[in-house]
Design an enzyme around this catalytic site. Structure first.
Site, PDB file in Angstrom:
ATOM      1  N   HIS A   1      36.344 -39.794  40.641  1.00 53.09           N
ATOM      2  CA  HIS A   1      37.163 -38.682  41.005  1.00 53.09           C
ATOM      3  C   HIS A   1      36.257 -37.272  40.978  1.00 53.09           C
ATOM      4  CE1 HIS A   1      40.373 -35.587  40.173  1.00 53.09           C
ATOM      5  NE2 HIS A   1      41.215 -36.188  40.672  1.00 53.09           N
TER       6      HIS A   1
ATOM      7  N   CYS B   1      40.706 -36.322  45.961  1.00 50.22           N
ATOM      8  CA  CYS B   1      39.663 -35.842  44.993  1.00 50.22           C
ATOM      9  C   CYS B   1      38.574 -36.974  44.819  1.00 50.22           C
ATOM     10  CB  CYS B   1      40.212 -35.447  43.749  1.00 50.22           C
ATOM     11  SG  CYS B   1      40.962 -34.083  43.706  1.00 50.22           S
TER      12      CYS B   1
ATOM     13  N   LYS C   1      49.910 -38.355  33.790  1.00 48.98           N
ATOM     14  CA  LYS C   1      49.843 -39.651  34.593  1.00 48.98           C
ATOM     15  C   LYS C   1      50.504 -40.921  33.718  1.00 48.98           C
ATOM     16  CE  LYS C   1      45.904 -38.212  37.160  1.00 48.98           C
ATOM     17  NZ  LYS C   1      46.298 -37.908  38.256  1.00 48.98           N
TER      18      LYS C   1
END
Ligand code: PMP
Length: 400
Positions: free
Chosen positions: A118, A359, A221
Site C-alpha cells: 500500500h 493505493c 479496519k
C-alpha cells in the site's frame, strides 16, 4: 454468520429498495453497537482529558483509555503494555517509524519493500531514502499475486537496513509468509516493519511469535473507529527511536533550555490523544474476543471461495491474483470494461465495492493493469450478499 449481522445497525440500511450489500471492508469496516455505545458512553458519562488530574472524570477517562491499551496488547500478543503506541492509524504508525529511523540509514544502505505494498508502506520509506541517501528496492510480485521469494532472497543483503512488507495485501488479498520473511530479514540484520492493516481482523496476530520489530494496524479496519490505530514496537526499539512530535504528554521535564522525554509509549503520544477513539478500539477488541472469531473466519473463507467459483462462471470475468492463501478479497476485471464502470453498475444494483488502484499503484504497474474491481468481505457478510454480488456482476457484463 447472520448472528453477528444484528450487531451492525448500518447493515439494515436499504439502498435502491433492497438491503445494502457492503463489500468494501478492506477500505473500512462497519461498526457494531458495542463500539458505537462505548464511544457515546465515554462522551456522555466520562469525558475529560487523560493523565495528570486528580478528579474522578479524568481518572475514569484515563482508566478507560489505558484499559484499551492493555486490550490491544493482549490482542496482538505484545509482551509489554509500553509496546503499544496509539497513532491515527497504520499510515501514521509507519510514518512514525520511518521518521525515527532516519539515523540508522546511510547513503547506499537499502530499504527493502515489496511491489505488493500500500502507498502508506512505500511513501514514508521514499521520504526516508531522500533524507538519508538510502536506496529503495522492492521484491517482485508474480503474476499470481504472490511475492517472488527467490527475488526476496536475492535482494536481501547485508546492505538491507530495513525490510517493510504487508502481512495481507489489501489489493489482492494475498496472505504473505510474514514469519519466514521477517526471520530471514532479521537474520540478515535488517529492522523489520510489518503492515498489519488487513491482517488483524482475519488472522490471529502474535507479534511476539512473529518477532518483528514493528507492527502497525488501524482500528477502523477491525470494527473500531477511524482516527485511531496502533504502532507495536519491541520495547528496546521504541526506546531507541527518537520522539517525532513534541508537546504535552510526551515530556518528563521542560525548561527553556531543553526537555527530557517520557518513556514509550507516551514519548510518541504528544498532545491530547484520541481518547474516544482508543476507547472505541478497546471496545472493538473486546467485541472480537467475545464472538466466535475462528468459526466466523472459517465461514468467511468458505463464502469467499464459493463466491469466487461462481464469479468464474461468468463470461468475461477475470480474476486478478491467485495466491495460495487468500484473505477476504476478490480483485477482478471484466474483459473490455473499465473497473470504474463496473463499480458504477454494481452500485446501481445496491452492491458497494471499490474500484481503482487501491493505493497500490506500483502493484498495478507491475501487473500491467490500470486497477481492479475489489470486493472485500467481512465476518458479517452472508450468502445473500455473495449472491447479490454474483448476480450484479453477471448483469453488469451484459451492459458492458
Ligand atoms: N496498509 C494497508 C495494507 C491498507 O489496506 C491500508 C488501508 N487501506 C493502509 C495501510 C492504510 O491504513 P490507514 O488509512 O488506516 O492509515
Amino acid at each position: 454468520m447472520s448472528a453477528i449481522r444484528a450487531d451492525f445497525p448500518i447493515l439494515e440500511r436499504v439502498h435502491r429498495d433492497a438491503p445494502l450489500v457492503y463489500l468494501d471492508n478492506a477500505a473500512t469496516t462497519q461498526k457494531p453497537v458495542a463500539v458505537i455505545d462505548a464511544i457515546a458512553d465515554y462522551y456522555r458519562l466520562h469525558n475529560a482529558n487523560v493523565h495528570r488530574a486528580a478528579y474522578v472524570l479524568a481518572e475514569e477517562a484515563t482508566t478507560l483509555m489505558e484499559d484499551a491499551r492493555t486490550a490491544c496488547q493482549a490482542f496482538i500478543g505484545a509482551r509489554e503494555r509500553a509496546e503499544i503506541v496509539f497513532t491515527r492509524g497504520t499510515t501514521e504508525a509507519i510514518n512514525l517509524v520511518a521518521n525515527g529511523l532516519s539515523s540508522v540509514c546511510e547513503p547506499g544502505d537499502e530499504i527493502l519493500l515489496t511491489e505488493l505494498e500500500h502507498h502508506s508502506n512505500i511513501v514514508p520509506w521514499q521520504m526516508l531514502a531522500e533524507r538519508s541517501g538510502a536506496v529503495i528496492r522492492a521484491v517482485k510480485v508474480r503474476a499470481d499475486g504472490e511475492l517472488d521469494l527467490e527475488d526476496f532472497y536475492a535482494k536481501l543483503t547485508d546492505k538491507t537496513r530495513i525490510f517493510a512488507c504487508n502481512h495481507v495485501s489489501n489489493a489482492l488479498g494475498t496472505v504473505n509468509p510474514a514469519a519466514e520473511l521477517v526471520q530471514a530479514a532479521r537474520d540478515a540484520g535488517a529492522i523489520t516493519v510489518v503492515d498489519g492493516a488487513q491482517a488483524v481482523l482475519h488472522k490471529h496476530v502474535d507479534v511476539a511469535a512473529l518477532d518483528c520489530d514493528f507492527y502497525a494496524f488501524s482500528g477502523h479496519k477491525m470494527y473500531g473507529p477511524t482516527g485511531i490505530g496502533v504502532l507495536y514496537g519491541k520495547l528496546d526499539r521504541l526506546e531507541a527511536l527518537p520522539p517525532w512530535q513534541g508537546g504535552g504528554e510526551m515530556i518528563e521535564t521542560v525548561t527553556l533550555s531543553g526537555s527530557t522525554y517520557q518513556r514509550p509509549p507516551y514519548k510518541f503520544e504528544a498532545g491530547t490523544p484520541h481518547i474516544a477513539g482508543a476507547i472505541g478500539l478497546g471496545a472493538a477488541v473486546s467485541y472480537l474476543n467475545d464472538i466466535s472469531r475462528d468459526e466466523l473466519v472459517a465461514a468467511e473463507n468458505e463464502l469467499v471461495a464459493k463466491t469466487l467459483s461462481q464469479l468464474r462462471q461468468i463470461p468475461g470475468f477475470r480474476l486478478v491474483g491467485e495466491p495460495a492463501e487468500r484473505s477476504a478479497v476478490i480483485s477482478f476485471l471484466i474483459d473490455g470494461a473499465h473497473p470504474q464502470d463496473v463499480g458504477t453498475l454494481l452500485d446501481q444494483q445496491g452492491v458497494a465495492v471499490r474500484t481503482g488502484h487501491h493505493c497500490a499503484m506500483p502493484l498495478m504497474q507491475a501487473l500491467g493493469i490500470p486497477g481492479t474491481v475489489r470486493a472485500s468481505f467481512s465476518l458479517y457478510n452472508n450468502a445473500e450478499d455473495a449472491d447479490r454480488l454474483v448476480r450484479a456482476v453477471d448483469k453488469a457484463t451484459t451492459f458492458l
